[in-house]
Write a protein that holds these residues in place. Structure first.
Motif, PDB file in Angstrom:
ATOM      1  N   LEU A  84       0.721  -1.243  -0.088  1.00  0.00           N
ATOM      2  CA  LEU A  84      -0.068  -0.054  -0.002  1.00  0.00           C
ATOM      3  C   LEU A  84       0.749   1.344   0.186  1.00  0.00           C
ATOM      4  O   LEU A  84       0.341   2.262  -0.676  1.00  0.00           O
ATOM      5  N   GLY A  85       2.138   1.133   0.775  1.00  0.00           N
ATOM      6  CA  GLY A  85       2.736   2.451   0.860  1.00  0.00           C
ATOM      7  C   GLY A  85       3.501   2.543  -0.455  1.00  0.00           C
ATOM      8  O   GLY A  85       3.909   3.784  -0.958  1.00  0.00           O
ATOM      9  N   GLY A  86       3.774   1.561  -1.126  1.00  0.00           N
ATOM     10  CA  GLY A  86       4.363   1.709  -2.662  1.00  0.00           C
ATOM     11  C   GLY A  86       3.063   2.045  -3.615  1.00  0.00           C
ATOM     12  O   GLY A  86       3.521   2.089  -4.914  1.00  0.00           O
ATOM     13  N   GLY A  87       1.756   2.154  -3.173  1.00  0.00           N
ATOM     14  CA  GLY A  87       1.024   2.183  -4.546  1.00  0.00           C
ATOM     15  C   GLY A  87       0.463   1.173  -5.236  1.00  0.00           C
ATOM     16  O   GLY A  87      -0.383   1.469  -6.032  1.00  0.00           O
ATOM     17  N   ASN A 305       5.813   3.627   5.485  1.00  0.00           N
ATOM     18  CA  ASN A 305       6.998   4.715   5.161  1.00  0.00           C
ATOM     19  C   ASN A 305       8.306   3.988   4.828  1.00  0.00           C
ATOM     20  O   ASN A 305       8.810   4.621   3.765  1.00  0.00           O
ATOM     21  N   PHE A 306       8.610   2.710   5.093  1.00  0.00           N
ATOM     22  CA  PHE A 306       9.470   1.951   4.554  1.00  0.00           C
ATOM     23  C   PHE A 306       9.369   1.696   3.091  1.00  0.00           C
ATOM     24  O   PHE A 306      10.140   1.794   2.247  1.00  0.00           O
ATOM     25  N   ARG A 313      10.945   9.100   8.654  1.00  0.00           N
ATOM     26  CA  ARG A 313       9.891   8.717   9.517  1.00  0.00           C
ATOM     27  C   ARG A 313       9.989   7.323  10.143  1.00  0.00           C
ATOM     28  O   ARG A 313       9.370   7.081  10.983  1.00  0.00           O
ATOM     29  N   VAL A 314      10.350   6.415   9.568  1.00  0.00           N
ATOM     30  CA  VAL A 314      10.659   5.200  10.028  1.00  0.00           C
ATOM     31  C   VAL A 314      11.864   5.195  11.157  1.00  0.00           C
ATOM     32  O   VAL A 314      11.378   4.504  12.115  1.00  0.00           O
ATOM     33  N   THR A 315      12.676   6.011  11.274  1.00  0.00           N
ATOM     34  CA  THR A 315      13.438   5.994  12.246  1.00  0.00           C
ATOM     35  C   THR A 315      12.846   6.603  13.415  1.00  0.00           C
ATOM     36  O   THR A 315      12.973   6.191  14.551  1.00  0.00           O
ATOM     37  N   LEU A 382      10.201  -6.859  11.920  1.00  0.00           N
ATOM     38  CA  LEU A 382       9.530  -7.544  11.223  1.00  0.00           C
ATOM     39  C   LEU A 382       8.636  -6.226  10.316  1.00  0.00           C
ATOM     40  O   LEU A 382       8.179  -6.717   9.193  1.00  0.00           O
ATOM     41  N   GLY A 383       8.255  -5.301  10.912  1.00  0.00           N
ATOM     42  CA  GLY A 383       7.791  -4.151   9.828  1.00  0.00           C
ATOM     43  C   GLY A 383       8.713  -3.801   8.774  1.00  0.00           C
ATOM     44  O   GLY A 383       8.160  -3.413   7.738  1.00  0.00           O
ATOM     45  N   LEU A 384      10.064  -4.030   8.670  1.00  0.00           N
ATOM     46  CA  LEU A 384      10.820  -3.736   7.841  1.00  0.00           C
ATOM     47  C   LEU A 384      11.083  -4.841   6.734  1.00  0.00           C
ATOM     48  O   LEU A 384      11.580  -4.922   5.571  1.00  0.00           O
ATOM     49  N   GLY A 385      10.180  -6.052   7.044  1.00  0.00           N
ATOM     50  CA  GLY A 385      10.345  -7.297   6.223  1.00  0.00           C
ATOM     51  C   GLY A 385      11.651  -7.904   6.113  1.00  0.00           C
ATOM     52  O   GLY A 385      11.723  -8.859   5.143  1.00  0.00           O
ATOM     53  N   GLN A 386      12.284  -7.902   7.458  1.00  0.00           N
ATOM     54  CA  GLN A 386      13.539  -8.675   7.415  1.00  0.00           C
ATOM     55  C   GLN A 386      12.998 -10.063   8.001  1.00  0.00           C
ATOM     56  O   GLN A 386      13.266 -10.247   9.246  1.00  0.00           O
ATOM     57  N   THR A 387      12.972 -10.931   7.295  1.00  0.00           N
ATOM     58  CA  THR A 387      12.683 -12.381   7.694  1.00  0.00           C
ATOM     59  C   THR A 387      13.728 -13.272   8.717  1.00  0.00           C
ATOM     60  O   THR A 387      13.547 -13.402   9.625  1.00  0.00           O
TER      61      THR A 387
END
Length: 451
Positions: A84-87, A305-306, A313-315, A382-387
């Motif tokens: 969604l953030g990427g459209g 925001n990532f 904003r992420v920081t 997890l929010g940054l998608g870092q599995t």
């Protein structure tokens, strides 16, 4: 200001608070959902302690059911938010719908599996011949509603991921209010005991599931459930499973450590030691849920925001989550260390059980203060998608540290060693999480999200 604009431009602190207040409320209500049965059951005249112990031993099965909902919900919701953030709304919607299909299949499998093997599993988990009756009554009834639990928990995360945390809160509020109202009726008025507590729970979860599905098929949601998109594809679901493995393992290892706890305590201390752990894990659930709610409020801000490449904003969102987590966890630790009897009294009126549990409660919660930082770091990964990093932290605390420590320390100092293993594990895993985030955070932001 529409939802996407709000996620991208609203002041970070205010935005997180706006999203977090409903999720904190929802998590507190969810904690009541999980422990209100134990509160009522623990106060049944005469047999309350045994009923509480028996029902507590079913906890690993409940956690494994939750773990599979996390696999889909906590794995899919951050990815949907990033899209969604990427459209890319269409791909986000594919993640929602295929996740729903997976939850249905998982529910059917789990119901059949646990109903088939419940008796040997309960004895492995630490039930005694005395407490088996109560454990069996509770879990047999609860398993009938597995599909309600799976769909409700798994799909509700997608509501939060869109920024509709108030609606996600209502999901939990509906179920918890109904559960709290039905519990005393089934347990005391109809004299159904453990079976009545489970029946109240699954009815409540069923109503909550209807609410979630209705919302995701309604006009207010950004992402919609659509039967045309229910077909499962590996392109969509493999990334969901990969990211969801971390929260899945967190919940699954919670079940595993509960098994190790109870089986070891049954061997070294008997039913009273198992009952003590049941109460302590209930307290932990209640005090920890608000922090999880805050993290759930911050996570969509981080993910969105990532995906939009707005690293500042992420920081900011991470810093707010970290400071809040540490402050809250330290406050909880202080209160429990000073007033353990207050917390124990909520779950049992058995004075002998309370006196036995007080020193072990103080030991168990000693390391919770610093562990707040571990949750903030892991939720950020997890929010940054870092599995891989999220998965490692999930494994570290429970599998790599806690389970071996329980087995080693209990063999040396008995019952006390079981409870002492928790703070040692909490402190080491928290320090590791802080170190990993310090090393990797800027690198992840610089690289950006994968397409």
């Amino acid at each position: 200001m529409d939802r996407n604009e709000m996620m991208a431009k609203a002041p970070i602190g205010r935005l997180i608070l706006k999203l977090a207040i409903p999720t904190i409320t929802a998590q507190l209500i969810n904690a009541l959902y999980n422990i209100v049965d134990r509160i009522y059951l623990g106060h049944i005249p005469g047999t309350g302690g045994l009923v509480l112990t028996g029902v507590g031993i079913t906890f690993p099965i409940l956690m494994l059911i939750t773990a599979f909902s996390n696999l889909i919900g906590a794995g899919g919701a951050p990815l949907a938010a990033i899209q969604l953030g990427g459209g890319n709304k269409e791909k986000a919607e594919d993640i929602l719908n295929q996740g729903f299909t997976c939850l249905i299949f998982l529910s059917i499998f789990l119901t059949i599996f646990f109903l088939t093997f419940k008796k040997p599993l309960l004895y492995i988990f630490g039930v005694s011949d005395v407490t088996y009756k109560y454990a069996n009554e509770y879990i047999t009834t609860y398993l009938i509603g597995t599909i309600f639990v799976q769909v409700c928990l798994g799909m509700n995360t997608f509501i939060t991921a869109q920024g509709y945390s108030s609606f996600a809160m209502i999901t939990t509020l509906i179920g918890a209010a109904l559960n709290i109202a039905l519990d005393p009726i089934f347990i005391f008025v109809f004299n159904m005991g453990a079976r009545g507590a489970a029946l109240a729970t699954i009815i409540s979860q069923g109503v909550s599931m209807v609410w979630v599905i209705s919302f995701l098929r309604g006009k207010k949601t950004i992402l919609h459930l659509d039967r045309k998109k229910f077909k499962i594809t590996k392109e969509i679901m493999l990334p969901v499973f990969a990211l969801g493995v971390s929260p899945f393992i967190m919940a699954a290892t919670e079940a595993a450590i509960n098994i190790v706890f109870n089986s070891t305590l049954q061997r070294t201390g008997g039913d009273i030691a198992v009952g003590t752990m049941t109460i302590i894990t209930s307290i932990m659930s209640f005090i920890w849920m608000p922090l999880q709610g805050f993290a759930m409020g911050a996570q969509p801000v981080i993910s969105f925001n990532f995906g939009a490449r707005n690293n500042k904003r992420v920081t900011s969102a991470f810093k707010i989550m970290l400071i809040t987590a540490i402050a809250y966890a330290c406050t909880c630790t202080a209160l429990i260390e000073l007033f353990p009897n207050v917390f124990l009294s909520a779950f049992t009126s058995d004075q002998a059980l309370k006196e036995y549990a007080i020193p072990f409660t103080r030991i168990y919660f000693f390391g919770i203060g610093i562990f707040g930082s571990q949750m903030a770091c892991q939720q950020t990964f997890l929010g940054l998608g870092q599995t891989k990093l999220s998965l490692f932290l999930a494994l570290l605390r429970k599998v790599i540290l806690l389970i071996p420590l329980v087995l080693i320390l209990s063999s040396i100092i008995g019952v006390k060693g079981v409870f002492l293993a928790e703070p040692i594990s909490d402190i080491i895993s928290a320090l590791t999480a802080i170190t990993l985030l310090s090393i990797n955070f800027k690198k992840i932001l610089k690289k950006g999200p994968s397409k």
